[in-house]
Scaffold this motif. Structure first.
Motif, PDB file in Angstrom:
ATOM      1  N   ASP A  23       0.848  -1.183   0.000  1.00  0.00           N
ATOM      2  CA  ASP A  23       0.000   0.000   0.000  1.00  0.00           C
ATOM      3  C   ASP A  23       0.889   1.240   0.000  1.00  0.00           C
ATOM      4  OD1 ASP A  23      -2.375  -1.465   0.094  1.00  0.00           O
ATOM      5  OD2 ASP A  23      -2.343  -1.558   2.284  1.00  0.00           O
ATOM      6  N   LEU A  24       0.412   2.305  -0.631  1.00  0.00           N
ATOM      7  CA  LEU A  24       1.182   3.535  -0.723  1.00  0.00           C
ATOM      8  C   LEU A  24       0.840   4.483   0.423  1.00  0.00           C
ATOM      9  CD1 LEU A  24       0.884   4.302  -4.551  1.00  0.00           C
ATOM     10  CD2 LEU A  24       2.530   2.849  -3.366  1.00  0.00           C
ATOM     11  N   ASP A  25       1.841   5.171   0.934  1.00  0.00           N
ATOM     12  CA  ASP A  25       1.608   6.226   1.924  1.00  0.00           C
ATOM     13  C   ASP A  25       1.131   7.507   1.250  1.00  0.00           C
ATOM     14  OD1 ASP A  25       2.457   4.596   4.035  1.00  0.00           O
ATOM     15  OD2 ASP A  25       4.551   5.123   3.702  1.00  0.00           O
ATOM     16  N   ALA A  26       1.526   7.697  -0.002  1.00  0.00           N
ATOM     17  CA  ALA A  26       1.132   8.890  -0.743  1.00  0.00           C
ATOM     18  C   ALA A  26       1.220   8.577  -2.225  1.00  0.00           C
ATOM     19  CB  ALA A  26       2.047  10.074  -0.398  1.00  0.00           C
ATOM     20  N   GLY A  27       0.524   9.376  -3.038  1.00  0.00           N
ATOM     21  CA  GLY A  27       0.578   9.193  -4.476  1.00  0.00           C
ATOM     22  C   GLY A  27      -0.240   8.007  -4.946  1.00  0.00           C
ATOM     23  N   THR A  28      -0.204   7.762  -6.250  1.00  0.00           N
ATOM     24  CA  THR A  28      -0.952   6.655  -6.837  1.00  0.00           C
ATOM     25  C   THR A  28      -0.116   5.984  -7.922  1.00  0.00           C
ATOM     26  OG1 THR A  28      -1.976   8.097  -8.502  1.00  0.00           O
ATOM     27  CG2 THR A  28      -3.217   7.728  -6.463  1.00  0.00           C
ATOM     28  N   VAL A  29      -0.446   4.740  -8.193  1.00  0.00           N
ATOM     29  CA  VAL A  29       0.057   4.046  -9.376  1.00  0.00           C
ATOM     30  C   VAL A  29      -1.152   3.859 -10.281  1.00  0.00           C
ATOM     31  CG1 VAL A  29       1.117   1.962 -10.297  1.00  0.00           C
ATOM     32  CG2 VAL A  29       1.843   2.848  -8.071  1.00  0.00           C
ATOM     33  N   ILE A  36      -4.475   1.553  -9.756  1.00  0.00           N
ATOM     34  CA  ILE A  36      -4.442   0.101  -9.915  1.00  0.00           C
ATOM     35  C   ILE A  36      -5.205  -0.630  -8.821  1.00  0.00           C
ATOM     36  CG2 ILE A  36      -2.267   0.122 -11.189  1.00  0.00           C
ATOM     37  CD1 ILE A  36      -0.892  -0.856  -8.583  1.00  0.00           C
ATOM     38  N   GLN A  37      -5.363   0.000  -7.661  1.00  0.00           N
ATOM     39  CA  GLN A  37      -6.102  -0.653  -6.583  1.00  0.00           C
ATOM     40  C   GLN A  37      -7.592  -0.753  -6.899  1.00  0.00           C
ATOM     41  OE1 GLN A  37      -4.646  -2.198  -4.370  1.00  0.00           O
ATOM     42  NE2 GLN A  37      -2.649  -1.284  -3.982  1.00  0.00           N
ATOM     43  N   ARG A  38      -8.072   0.083  -7.828  1.00  0.00           N
ATOM     44  CA  ARG A  38      -9.490   0.048  -8.220  1.00  0.00           C
ATOM     45  C   ARG A  38      -9.688  -0.516  -9.624  1.00  0.00           C
ATOM     46  NH1 ARG A  38      -9.166   5.232  -5.838  1.00  0.00           N
ATOM     47  NH2 ARG A  38      -9.132   6.209  -7.899  1.00  0.00           N
ATOM     48  N   SER A  39      -8.599  -0.637 -10.368  1.00  0.00           N
ATOM     49  CA  SER A  39      -8.702  -1.057 -11.764  1.00  0.00           C
ATOM     50  C   SER A  39      -9.092  -2.527 -11.879  1.00  0.00           C
ATOM     51  CB  SER A  39      -7.362  -0.828 -12.467  1.00  0.00           C
ATOM     52  OG  SER A  39      -7.380  -1.371 -13.768  1.00  0.00           O
ATOM     53  N   LYS A  40      -9.989  -2.813 -12.802  1.00  0.00           N
ATOM     54  CA  LYS A  40     -10.384  -4.191 -13.088  1.00  0.00           C
ATOM     55  C   LYS A  40      -9.588  -4.782 -14.250  1.00  0.00           C
ATOM     56  CE  LYS A  40     -15.139  -3.636 -11.399  1.00  0.00           C
ATOM     57  NZ  LYS A  40     -16.579  -3.724 -11.752  1.00  0.00           N
ATOM     58  N   THR A  41      -8.802  -3.941 -14.908  1.00  0.00           N
ATOM     59  CA  THR A  41      -8.055  -4.407 -16.080  1.00  0.00           C
ATOM     60  C   THR A  41      -6.563  -4.546 -15.819  1.00  0.00           C
ATOM     61  OG1 THR A  41      -7.810  -2.124 -16.888  1.00  0.00           O
ATOM     62  CG2 THR A  41      -9.718  -3.380 -17.668  1.00  0.00           C
TER      63      THR A  41
END
Length: 206
Positions: A23-29, A36-41
Motif C-alpha cells: 500500500d502507498l503512503d502517498a501518491g498513486t500508481v 491500480i487498486q481500483r482497476s479491473k483491467t
C-alpha cells in the motif's frame, strides 16, 4: 525500461508498489488513467516475476503453470497451448511433465519468466530476471525481450547488472536510496551520465 541500482537501492520496494503488493503512503500508481487498486483491467494484464520466486515442489511444471493460469483467469481451453508456448520461449518445453522438485535453480528461474508471460500480459515487471541463468540462457532471455518490442507491451526490468540494462532496454531509471536520481535513453545514460552515482555504477561494471 531498465530500473538500475545497487543492491539495497529500493528497486524491489518500488516494484512491490507498482504491482499493488504494498500500500502507498502517498501518491498513486495508475494504469490507463485509473488507480491500480481500483482497476479491473490491471491485474489481468500484469505479468510479474518477483526476486524470490518459489513454486510447489510436488507439482509438475505443467500443473504449476496451469495454477498461474487459473490465478490470471485464463480460460481452460486456452491454457495448454499458452503454457507450451511460454515454456518454449524459455527452452523448458521438454520439462513440462517434470516435478518442480527435480529442477535446478536456473530452471526454476526460467519457469518464473515463463509464468510472467502467461495471459499475453501487456505490463511485464521482472525483478532480477537473469539471476541464476547461465550465459546461454541469458542470451535467450535477451532475444525474448527483444522480440517484445513493437508488441504494445511495457517491460520493466529491475537489475543491478549494468550489462543487462545496456543490452535489453530503451530507457533507464537509475535508483539510489529509494529515489530516481537520473533517467533517460540508454544512450543518454551510458554516454553522458549526469549523476555521480550513475557514473560510479557504470565504472564499476567496466
Amino acid at each position: 525500461v531498465g530500473l538500475l541500482g545497487a543492491n539495497g537501492a529500493g528497486k524491489t520496494t518500488i516494484i512491490r508498489c507498482l504491482t499493488g503488493i504494498y500500500d502507498l503512503d502517498a501518491g498513486t500508481v495508475a494504469y490507463e488513467g485509473e488507480d491500480i487498486q481500483r482497476s479491473k483491467t490491471y491485474r489481468p494484464n500484469l505479468g510479474y516475476l518477483p526476486q524470490a520466486f518459489g513454486m510447489f515442489r510436488e507439482l509438475t511444471v505443467y500443473e504449476m503453470m496451469d495454477y498461474f493460469c487459473a490465478l490470471k483467469k485464463v480460460p481452460k481451453e486456452k491454457r495448454p497451448a499458452m503454457i507450451e508456448d511460454c515454456l518454449q520461449k524459455v527452452n523448458l518445453e521438454d520439462r513440462i511433465r517434470s516435478r518442480v522438485s527435480t529442477l535446478s535453480g536456473g530452471m526454476v528461474r526460467r519457469v518464473g519468466i515463463a509464468q510472467s508471460l502467461l495471459g499475453d500480459a501487456r505490463v511485464i515487471i521482472m525483478d532480477e530476471p537473469t539471476s541464476g541463468l547461465d550465459p546461454q540462457e541469458r542470451a535467450r532471455f535477451k532475444n525474448m525481450v527483444a522480440r517484445m518490442k513493437g508488441q504494445d507491451k511495457l517491460a520493466l526490468i529491475s537489475t543491478h547488472i549494468v550489462e543487462d540494462v545496456e543490452s535489453l532496454c530503451d530507457r533507464v531509471l537509475v535508483m539510489k536510496e529509494g529515489r530516481i536520481v537520473e533517467q533517460g535513453t540508454v544512450d543518454d545514460i551510458f554516454d553522458h551520465p549526469k549523476d555521480d552515482y550513475t557514473r560510479q555504477l557504470l565504472a564499476a561494471a567496466e
